[in-house]
Design a protein around this motif. Structure first.
Motif, PDB file in Angstrom:
ATOM      1  N   LEU A  83      -5.565   7.514  -0.491  1.00  0.00           N
ATOM      2  CA  LEU A  83      -5.155   6.120  -0.653  1.00  0.00           C
ATOM      3  C   LEU A  83      -4.605   5.542   0.642  1.00  0.00           C
ATOM      4  N   CYS A  84      -3.867   6.398   1.393  1.00  0.00           N
ATOM      5  CA  CYS A  84      -3.238   5.922   2.632  1.00  0.00           C
ATOM      6  C   CYS A  84      -3.178   7.095   3.611  1.00  0.00           C
TER       7      CYS A  84
ATOM      8  N   ILE B 214       0.079   7.873   5.514  1.00  0.00           N
ATOM      9  CA  ILE B 214       1.284   7.665   4.706  1.00  0.00           C
ATOM     10  C   ILE B 214       2.486   8.425   5.271  1.00  0.00           C
TER      11      ILE B 214
ATOM     12  N   LYS C 256       0.831  -1.197   0.000  1.00  0.00           N
ATOM     13  CA  LYS C 256       0.000   0.000   0.000  1.00  0.00           C
ATOM     14  C   LYS C 256       0.866   1.247   0.000  1.00  0.00           C
ATOM     15  N   LYS C 257       1.942   1.241   0.792  1.00  0.00           N
ATOM     16  CA  LYS C 257       2.865   2.379   0.834  1.00  0.00           C
ATOM     17  C   LYS C 257       3.523   2.573  -0.519  1.00  0.00           C
TER      18      LYS C 257
ATOM     19  N   PHE D 222       2.517   1.602  -3.504  1.00  0.00           N
ATOM     20  CA  PHE D 222       1.543   2.058  -4.499  1.00  0.00           C
ATOM     21  C   PHE D 222       1.240   3.544  -4.331  1.00  0.00           C
ATOM     22  N   THR D 223       1.077   3.979  -3.096  1.00  0.00           N
ATOM     23  CA  THR D 223       0.765   5.388  -2.827  1.00  0.00           C
ATOM     24  C   THR D 223       1.907   6.297  -3.268  1.00  0.00           C
TER      25      THR D 223
END
Length: 441
Positions: free
Chosen positions: A34-35, A38, A2-3, A5-6
């Motif tokens: 998205l996160c 982040i 997820k990190k 991709f963000t």
């Protein structure tokens, strides 16, 4: 994943936005959707320097970055000026590796004073500069003490504060706190014993609300103060403007480091001093800093030199709804040893929101233009008649004032055979309307 991709999404959007000339907040805005946490997942460098305050943030950050880069340090900073959490997120993700490590030696963040508490929820600055807290944009900011409370929520206990000792409200952040570095000005030839201005925000102590005393004023309520009741007072400073000759364009810091000025304004000197302080704390030699700052010309277009026909001029960007900013610009024109004309444009109160409120004009000390060197004053823009009404209550000679609503017509009026310099005082929202009609140097 997820990190990763963000970070990729943010970098791609930032790249595309750069090609299109778009703002720098959208990539960060998408990344936060998205996160949301982040920023808490990124590995940050040793030094995280934050700068906030009512005025001077952008200029101070630019000068800090200039010094640090010239001294060989790698700096990540929001040079685009997008200073809310979305813009800061774009800065950080755009400056890190795909694994989430910021590649710079120093992360330098300009932060909007009202929203710093959101930006620093996941980031803990190692050093936090607070330049000043003034009456500023009433519609958005309310009273300075409201902004003080908003900034206070953004301060972490372990962060070292770098505070303007000459601003009584800013000094409250350091009240009873040990981890503070103070900067300010010593006794200067331009100081006054009595308050000079339309209103006095230093009349009462911001800590206990008792009457406050001043031994001297640098400008407006900035000076050497003390509250006899609670003991709030100007603190001794580690970084001090020990002498200043604004007419010559020269200051000295700590009786040792001489710096030549391009903008001969005490207001700008405080930004410069804050930059000197940060650079010193992060390990740059004082002589190196002085050399970097001497005759430095800001790249942020807050001050723009131009040519109009045979005449030279300087546009000084002053925040509408911020009287102290205006006062310092007026003082710059009035203190010029040569004769000059002054053009004041108020065509839109703000570029960010609509309001026709011009009550802030009554906080500005237009009496500063009651100076022999100021020959003509032109009032232009949609609110030129509001300006004219305000000037009718000033001590400025009415024969010097001309009201011209149309900006192009005002420019044509000043495009004449005279040789005197022109000072243009206006805001971010209106400066382009003038600059497009002249030759920018």
């Amino acid at each position: 994943m997820k990190k990763l991709f963000t970070i990729i999404v943010c970098k791609v959007l930032k790249f595309v936005g750069g090609l299109l000339g778009k703002g720098s907040s959208l990539p960060g805005q998408i990344a936060l959707k998205l996160c949301p946490d982040i920023l808490g997942r990124i590995e940050l460098p040793k030094y995280i320097v934050a700068v906030t305050g009512s005025n001077g943030k952008t200029s101070t950050v630019e000068m800090i970055a200039h010094i640090l880069c010239e001294s060989g340090k790698k700096v990540a900073w929001n040079k685009e000026g997008s200073n809310q959490i979305e813009g800061v997120t774009t800065l950080i993700l755009g400056s890190c590796t795909l694994s989430g490590k910021v590649k710079s030696d120093i992360l330098l963040i300009e932060s909007d004073e009202r929203f710093a508490k959101y930006t620093f929820k996941y980031i803990t600055p190692t050093h936090y500069v607070i330049t000043n807290l003034y009456r500023d944009q009433l519609t958005r900011n309310g009273h300075p003490e409201w902004v003080y409370n908003a900034v206070k929520e953004s301060i972490h206990p372990e962060t070292q504060l770098i505070l303007n000792a000459d601003d009584p409200l800013v000094s409250c952040f350091g009240y009873g706190r040990d981890n503070v570095v103070w900067f300010g000005a010593g006794n200067l030839p331009t100081d006054t014993k009595d308050f000079v201005g339309v209103y006095n925000d230093g009349a009462y102590c911001p800590h206990c609300k008792s009457p406050m005393t001043y031994s001297s004023y640098h400008y407006d309520h900035i000076g050497n103060y003390e509250c006899p009741n609670c003991g709030l007072k100007r603190q001794d400073t580690s970084y001090t403007v020990t002498s200043a000759d604004l007419e010559k364009g020269e200051i000295t810091i700590n009786n040792k480091y001489k710096i030549e000025l391009t903008l001969k304004s005490l207001y700008n000197v405080y930004n410069l001093l804050a930059a000197f302080t940060v650079a010193s704390i992060t390990g740059v030699d004082g002589n190196t800093i002085a050399k970097s700052l001497s005759n430095y010309v800001l790249k942020n277009f807050r001050v723009v030199t131009f040519t109009l026909g045979n005449r030279k001029g300087t546009l000084v960007t002053s925040k509408h709804e911020n009287s102290i900013s205006y006062n310092q610009s007026l003082k710059l024109a009035a203190s010029d040893k040569d004769k000059c004309d002054v053009l004041i444009i108020v065509d839109a109160v703000s570029r960010k929101y609509f309001t026709s409120d011009v009550s802030w004009l009554w906080d500005i000390n237009f009496d500063l233009l009651k100076s022999d060197n100021v020959k003509n004053i032109v009032l232009a823009g949609t609110y030129c008649n509001d300006l004219a009404t305000r000037f009718s209550f000033s001590k400025v000679d009415r024969n010097k004032i001309k009201v011209i609503k149309d900006i192009e017509e005002a420019v044509d009026y000043l495009d004449n055979d005279r040789k005197e310099k022109i000072y243009v005082i206006t805001c971010f929202s209106d400066k382009g309307k003038f600059l497009e009609k002249v030759k920018v140097d």
